[in-house]
Design a protein around this motif. Structure first.
Motif, mmCIF file in Angstrom:
data_model
loop_
_atom_site.group_PDB
_atom_site.id
_atom_site.type_symbol
_atom_site.label_atom_id
_atom_site.label_comp_id
_atom_site.label_asym_id
_atom_site.label_seq_id
_atom_site.Cartn_x
_atom_site.Cartn_y
_atom_site.Cartn_z
ATOM 1 N N GLY A 10 0.821 -1.196 0.000
ATOM 2 C CA GLY A 10 0.000 0.000 0.000
ATOM 3 C C GLY A 10 0.858 1.251 0.000
ATOM 4 N N SER A 11 1.970 1.197 0.663
ATOM 5 C CA SER A 11 2.898 2.321 0.740
ATOM 6 C C SER A 11 4.171 1.807 1.381
ATOM 7 C CB SER A 11 2.294 3.453 1.579
ATOM 8 O OG SER A 11 2.313 3.103 2.951
ATOM 9 N N ASP A 12 5.094 2.729 1.630
ATOM 10 C CA ASP A 12 6.312 2.292 2.314
ATOM 11 C C ASP A 12 6.064 2.047 3.801
ATOM 12 O OD1 ASP A 12 5.931 4.946 2.942
ATOM 13 O OD2 ASP A 12 7.997 5.556 2.560
ATOM 14 N N ARG A 13 4.839 2.338 4.276
ATOM 15 C CA ARG A 13 4.486 2.108 5.679
ATOM 16 C C ARG A 13 3.819 0.753 5.919
ATOM 17 N NH1 ARG A 13 0.664 4.848 7.934
ATOM 18 N NH2 ARG A 13 -0.342 5.548 6.044
ATOM 19 N N PHE A 14 3.394 0.073 4.844
ATOM 20 C CA PHE A 14 2.649 -1.172 5.013
ATOM 21 C C PHE A 14 2.941 -2.110 3.860
ATOM 22 C CE2 PHE A 14 -1.196 -3.740 4.221
ATOM 23 C CZ PHE A 14 -1.280 -4.397 5.429
ATOM 24 N N ALA A 15 3.043 -3.388 4.175
ATOM 25 C CA ALA A 15 3.198 -4.418 3.150
ATOM 26 C C ALA A 15 2.372 -5.624 3.552
ATOM 27 C CB ALA A 15 4.666 -4.811 2.995
ATOM 28 N N VAL A 16 1.830 -6.293 2.556
ATOM 29 C CA VAL A 16 1.100 -7.537 2.786
ATOM 30 C C VAL A 16 1.532 -8.529 1.714
ATOM 31 C CG1 VAL A 16 -0.906 -6.689 1.494
ATOM 32 C CG2 VAL A 16 -1.183 -8.623 3.048
ATOM 33 N N GLU A 17 1.738 -9.748 2.136
ATOM 34 C CA GLU A 17 2.125 -10.814 1.216
ATOM 35 C C GLU A 17 1.241 -12.013 1.486
ATOM 36 O OE1 GLU A 17 5.809 -13.817 0.900
ATOM 37 O OE2 GLU A 17 6.354 -11.691 0.827
ATOM 38 N N MET A 18 0.860 -12.713 0.419
ATOM 39 C CA MET A 18 0.030 -13.897 0.580
ATOM 40 C C MET A 18 0.748 -15.117 0.009
ATOM 41 S SD MET A 18 -3.928 -14.631 -0.570
ATOM 42 C CE MET A 18 -3.675 -14.271 -2.293
ATOM 43 N N ARG A 19 0.640 -16.200 0.752
ATOM 44 C CA ARG A 19 1.127 -17.500 0.284
ATOM 45 C C ARG A 19 0.092 -18.535 0.680
ATOM 46 N NH1 ARG A 19 3.326 -20.427 4.712
ATOM 47 N NH2 ARG A 19 3.700 -19.100 6.512
ATOM 48 N N THR A 20 0.154 -19.691 0.068
ATOM 49 C CA THR A 20 -0.737 -20.769 0.481
ATOM 50 C C THR A 20 0.089 -21.933 0.986
ATOM 51 O OG1 THR A 20 -0.858 -21.660 -1.757
ATOM 52 C CG2 THR A 20 -2.606 -20.147 -1.101
ATOM 53 N N GLN A 21 -0.460 -22.594 1.983
ATOM 54 C CA GLN A 21 0.179 -23.778 2.544
ATOM 55 C C GLN A 21 -0.919 -24.772 2.877
ATOM 56 O OE1 GLN A 21 3.184 -23.007 5.504
ATOM 57 N NE2 GLN A 21 2.908 -25.032 6.417
ATOM 58 N N ASP A 22 -0.881 -25.922 2.236
ATOM 59 C CA ASP A 22 -1.879 -26.966 2.455
ATOM 60 C C ASP A 22 -3.302 -26.443 2.265
ATOM 61 O OD1 ASP A 22 0.180 -28.788 3.080
ATOM 62 O OD2 ASP A 22 0.192 -28.118 5.167
ATOM 63 N N ASP A 36 -5.139 4.700 4.612
ATOM 64 C CA ASP A 36 -4.312 4.884 3.423
ATOM 65 C C ASP A 36 -3.667 3.598 2.927
ATOM 66 O OD1 ASP A 36 -4.860 7.626 3.452
ATOM 67 O OD2 ASP A 36 -3.152 8.032 4.768
ATOM 68 N N THR A 37 -3.445 2.641 3.812
ATOM 69 C CA THR A 37 -2.695 1.438 3.440
ATOM 70 C C THR A 37 -3.554 0.178 3.328
ATOM 71 O OG1 THR A 37 -2.124 0.937 5.746
ATOM 72 C CG2 THR A 37 -0.598 2.370 4.521
ATOM 73 N N ALA A 38 -4.837 0.259 3.641
ATOM 74 C CA ALA A 38 -5.702 -0.926 3.680
ATOM 75 C C ALA A 38 -6.057 -1.538 2.315
ATOM 76 C CB ALA A 38 -6.983 -0.602 4.446
ATOM 77 N N PRO A 39 -6.102 -0.787 1.219
ATOM 78 C CA PRO A 39 -6.548 -1.386 -0.046
ATOM 79 C C PRO A 39 -5.829 -2.658 -0.489
ATOM 80 C CG PRO A 39 -6.649 0.990 -0.232
ATOM 81 C CD PRO A 39 -5.966 0.674 1.093
ATOM 82 N N PRO A 40 -4.495 -2.769 -0.375
ATOM 83 C CA PRO A 40 -3.871 -4.029 -0.791
ATOM 84 C C PRO A 40 -4.313 -5.233 0.046
ATOM 85 C CG PRO A 40 -2.232 -2.296 -0.654
ATOM 86 C CD PRO A 40 -3.489 -1.765 -0.036
ATOM 87 N N LEU A 41 -4.563 -5.022 1.325
ATOM 88 C CA LEU A 41 -5.057 -6.113 2.164
ATOM 89 C C LEU A 41 -6.434 -6.534 1.691
ATOM 90 C CD1 LEU A 41 -4.995 -8.053 4.548
ATOM 91 C CD2 LEU A 41 -5.788 -6.160 6.002
ATOM 92 N N ARG A 42 -7.310 -5.571 1.458
ATOM 93 C CA ARG A 42 -8.661 -5.872 0.964
ATOM 94 C C ARG A 42 -8.585 -6.646 -0.352
ATOM 95 N NH1 ARG A 42 -10.464 -0.993 0.786
ATOM 96 N NH2 ARG A 42 -11.420 -1.005 2.850
ATOM 97 N N THR A 43 -7.685 -6.229 -1.237
ATOM 98 C CA THR A 43 -7.528 -6.885 -2.538
ATOM 99 C C THR A 43 -7.113 -8.344 -2.380
ATOM 100 O OG1 THR A 43 -6.968 -4.801 -3.627
ATOM 101 C CG2 THR A 43 -6.230 -6.823 -4.711
ATOM 102 N N LEU A 44 -6.126 -8.610 -1.527
ATOM 103 C CA LEU A 44 -5.664 -9.994 -1.358
ATOM 104 C C LEU A 44 -6.697 -10.855 -0.636
ATOM 105 C CD1 LEU A 44 -1.842 -9.648 -0.668
ATOM 106 C CD2 LEU A 44 -3.006 -10.334 -2.763
ATOM 107 N N LEU A 45 -7.408 -10.293 0.331
ATOM 108 C CA LEU A 45 -8.479 -11.047 0.989
ATOM 109 C C LEU A 45 -9.559 -11.412 -0.027
ATOM 110 C CD1 LEU A 45 -8.725 -9.069 4.331
ATOM 111 C CD2 LEU A 45 -8.155 -11.492 4.128
ATOM 112 N N ASP A 46 -9.944 -10.443 -0.865
ATOM 113 C CA ASP A 46 -10.945 -10.708 -1.902
ATOM 114 C C ASP A 46 -10.456 -11.755 -2.889
ATOM 115 O OD1 ASP A 46 -12.792 -8.942 -0.816
ATOM 116 O OD2 ASP A 46 -12.305 -7.305 -2.211
ATOM 117 N N LEU A 47 -9.191 -11.671 -3.267
ATOM 118 C CA LEU A 47 -8.608 -12.644 -4.193
ATOM 119 C C LEU A 47 -8.706 -14.055 -3.619
ATOM 120 C CD1 LEU A 47 -6.933 -13.137 -6.830
ATOM 121 C CD2 LEU A 47 -4.900 -12.839 -5.410
ATOM 122 N N ALA A 48 -8.336 -14.212 -2.363
ATOM 123 C CA ALA A 48 -8.392 -15.528 -1.723
ATOM 124 C C ALA A 48 -9.828 -16.022 -1.610
ATOM 125 C CB ALA A 48 -7.743 -15.470 -0.345
ATOM 126 N N LEU A 49 -10.737 -15.150 -1.195
ATOM 127 C CA LEU A 49 -12.145 -15.561 -1.048
ATOM 128 C C LEU A 49 -12.777 -15.858 -2.398
ATOM 129 C CD1 LEU A 49 -13.118 -13.069 1.786
ATOM 130 C CD2 LEU A 49 -12.928 -15.567 1.989
#
Length: 123
Positions: A10-22, A36-49
């Motif tokens: 989202g910015s240099d203040r926040f990072a989110v990474e997704m991986r899958t395991q089992d 300001d930094t929440a959109p990437p988290l929302r995007t990855l949660l939506d992607l997984a769901l």
């Protein structure tokens, strides 16, 4: 969905990474989660769901701060997951972030694990 690792920032203040395991999606958060930094988290949660992942573990061990926007992103994803057969679980809450979850009552609606390893050990 079997991504080895999908990253977003989202910015240099926040990072989110997704991986899958089992078949479990693990989202690792670092930094400050706020409006300001929440959109990437929302995007990855939506992607997984959207991919039909039934269990998502959110690793909060690297999360320094979470405001109401970040909390609402997690709560909305939890509702969406539970409307099917899924679950959003939290792991490694640090004291400052855990306090926000406790004060708002959100810790009562999430399964909270001491670590990602502990979460993944539960079947």
């Amino acid at each position: 969905m079997d991504h080895a690792g999908v990253g977003a920032t989202g910015s240099d203040r926040f990072a989110v990474e997704m991986r899958t395991q089992d078949g479990i999606a693990v989202l690792t958060l670092r930094g400050e989660l706020d409006q300001d930094t929440a959109p990437p988290l929302r995007t990855l949660l939506d992607l997984a769901l959207d991919a039909g992942v039934s269990r998502i573990v959110v690793d909060c061990a690297g999360l320094d701060f979470c405001d109401s926007t970040g909390l609402n992103v997690l709560l909305a994803a939890r509702l969406r997951a539970e409307s099917g057969t899924g679950a959003i679980e939290l792991a490694g809450l640090r004291s400052a972030v855990a306090r926000i979850f406790a004060i708002t009552g959100a810790s009562a609606v999430f399964t909270v694990h001491p670590s990602v390893d502990a979460a993944l050990a539960v079947s």
